[in-house]
Write an enzyme that holds these catalytic residues in place. Structure first.
Site, mmCIF file in Angstrom:
data_model
loop_
_atom_site.group_PDB
_atom_site.id
_atom_site.type_symbol
_atom_site.label_atom_id
_atom_site.label_comp_id
_atom_site.label_asym_id
_atom_site.label_seq_id
_atom_site.Cartn_x
_atom_site.Cartn_y
_atom_site.Cartn_z
ATOM 1 N N THR A 48 -2.004 0.847 -6.380
ATOM 2 C CA THR A 48 -2.180 0.560 -5.073
ATOM 3 C C THR A 48 -3.235 1.192 -4.296
ATOM 4 O O THR A 48 -4.280 1.250 -4.906
ATOM 5 C CB THR A 48 -0.644 0.632 -4.171
ATOM 6 N N TYR A 49 -3.193 1.052 -2.971
ATOM 7 C CA TYR A 49 -4.366 1.709 -2.287
ATOM 8 C C TYR A 49 -3.724 2.579 -0.985
ATOM 9 O O TYR A 49 -2.564 2.238 -0.539
ATOM 10 C CB TYR A 49 -5.261 0.585 -1.707
ATOM 11 N N GLY B 119 5.602 -2.318 0.921
ATOM 12 C CA GLY B 119 5.494 -3.571 0.062
ATOM 13 C C GLY B 119 6.246 -3.311 -1.219
ATOM 14 O O GLY B 119 7.387 -2.763 -1.310
ATOM 15 N N ALA B 120 5.796 -4.181 -1.935
ATOM 16 C CA ALA B 120 6.511 -3.969 -3.304
ATOM 17 C C ALA B 120 6.738 -2.869 -4.130
ATOM 18 O O ALA B 120 7.680 -2.409 -4.765
ATOM 19 C CB ALA B 120 5.642 -4.910 -4.465
ATOM 20 N N ALA B 121 5.673 -1.839 -3.573
ATOM 21 C CA ALA B 121 5.902 -0.460 -4.165
ATOM 22 C C ALA B 121 7.260 0.149 -3.669
ATOM 23 O O ALA B 121 7.581 1.046 -4.217
ATOM 24 C CB ALA B 121 4.676 0.381 -3.855
ATOM 25 N N SER C 105 0.885 -1.095 0.095
ATOM 26 C CA SER C 105 0.170 0.056 0.060
ATOM 27 C C SER C 105 0.885 1.402 0.083
ATOM 28 O O SER C 105 1.999 1.022 -0.065
ATOM 29 C CB SER C 105 -0.926 0.080 1.199
#
Length: 116
Positions: free
Chosen positions: A57-58, A73-75, A25
């Protein structure tokens, strides 16, 4: 017919942190979320001005007045502390119901992610 329009934008926010080990996120200062007409858990498109990366994402809630913008995370692989990003939300509207004077909420921020 429905069309997709920009609903809100936080323009050129500065990434304050990147946490690869977080679940995922984008953490955003709630003052900015509210000013842009966004909501927690709303899907956002993010554009990294520094490297051209684009991702979805959110939003998760960041502390009010903190200026926090954290890639989680992945971001976290798509940006780093100090990068400038644009955060965008969209809405589906009936084209015939879209007023000719429709204007999305756009929030410009300073280098500390305070609303100008």
């Amino acid at each position: 017919m429905q069309i997709t329009v920009m609903k809100g934008k936080i323009h050129r926010a500065t990434v304050t942190d990147a946490d690869l080990n977080y679940e995922g996120s984008l953490t955003v200062d709630m003052d900015l979320v509210d000013a842009a007409g966004m909501r927690v858990y709303e899907k956002v498109s993010v554009v990294n001005v520094n490297n051209g990366a684009r991702f979805e994402t959110y939003i998760i809630e960041g502390k009010r007045g903190s200026g926090e913008i954290c890639l989680n995370g992945a971001a976290a692989r798509l940006g780093m502390k100090g990068d400038k990003i644009i955060i965008i939300t969209y809405a589906q509207v009936e084209e015939k119901e879209l007023a000719s004077d429709y204007t999305p909420k756009v929030v410009h921020v300073d280098e500390k992610n305070r609303k100008r």
